[in-house]
Design a protein around this motif. Structure first.
Motif: not given
Length: 262
Positions: A244-254
């Motif tokens: 679905d071309s969703v980009e995941v942004i992790s709070v750990d790595s930013q």
């Protein structure tokens, strides 16, 4: 059963009234089972049973009694901090309702020349203090948690005709592989369904406990979302995000796990 009871409790805070037959059809279980759930909530003092259903007790409220305690959540604060880093000076954003969005509102004083379109009534004081230009949507006022208030346009078409933003930031009640993005209030669906038409980018702030959680109403599908800001997600969602071309942004790595938008 406890998950179902939690969902019914949240629904009561939203709608103030529930019906046995409606819940029985939704969960595909017997009316007897629903009445047992309502009996447990009645024992907690959450509701008063009436013929055919139940109404929210006048004295009930979410477990966190103090507003300061209610908004003092380390995971949600991390999500809000990460979301704030996605906002740039001069942006025009939409800010949704709910606890995480309220926490994000407290951080927006960091952004210069910001414009905010919002239906988040609880966050209004913080938004005004931020120095941003505020555009508050009208409509019916309600709550899904008994603590935060939001409004919804009476005419959703006017929402799409008159508003354009760079970025939209919302929270979500649940994310399910089959049902997509789900919420506890049908009023919320009026806005969530139109966000893709008004925003260049849609950011969902979702803690890890929102995955594989199903709330009452489907609001949108994952393909409508551009970014998910989260502290973690089940591995079975990875392929879905890619498809679905969703980009995941992790709070750990930013940093995003994938870089599929462009």
């Amino acid at each position: 059963m406890s998950k179902r009871i939690d969902e019914i409790r949240n629904l009561l805070f939203t709608r103030k009234k529930v019906y046995v037959n409606e819940l029985s059809d939704y969960y595909n279980i017997s009316a007897v089972s629903i009445r047992k759930d309502l009996a447990k909530l009645e024992e907690e003092g959450i509701l008063t049973r009436i013929y055919g259903g139940a109404v929210l007790s006048e004295t009930s409220s979410p477990s966190e009694s103090s507003p300061a305690i209610y908004f003092d959540n380390p995971i949600l604060s991390q999500l809000a901090e990460c979301a704030c880093r996605q906002i740039e000076d001069g942006d025009i954003i939409f800010l949704g309702s709910g606890r995480t969005c309220c926490i994000l509102a407290k951080l927006l004083h960091r952004i210069k020349n910001l414009s905010v379109v919002t239906n988040n009534i609880t966050a209004l004081d913080d938004l005004l203090s931020s120095g941003a230009r505020i555009y508050l949507l009208g409509g019916e006022v309600t709550s899904t948690d008994g603590k935060t208030l939001f409004s919804s346009p009476e005419n959703p078409q006017s929402f799409t005709d008159n508003i354009r933003v760079n970025k939209a930031f919302t929270s979500i009640s649940g994310i399910d592989q089959q049902k997509g993005l789900t919420v506890n209030s049908i009023i919320s669906t009026y806005i969530y369904r139109y966000i893709p038409t008004i925003a260049n980018s849609w950011y969902i702030m979702a803690s890890s406990d929102k995955f594989n959680k199903l709330s009452m109403y489907t609001a949108a599908t994952l393909e409508n979302v551009d970014y998910i800001i989260t502290d973690g997600y089940p591995p079975e969602y990875h392929n879905m995000f890619e498809e679905d071309s969703v980009e995941v942004i992790s709070v750990d790595s930013q940093m995003p796990h994938t870089s599929l938008k462009g």
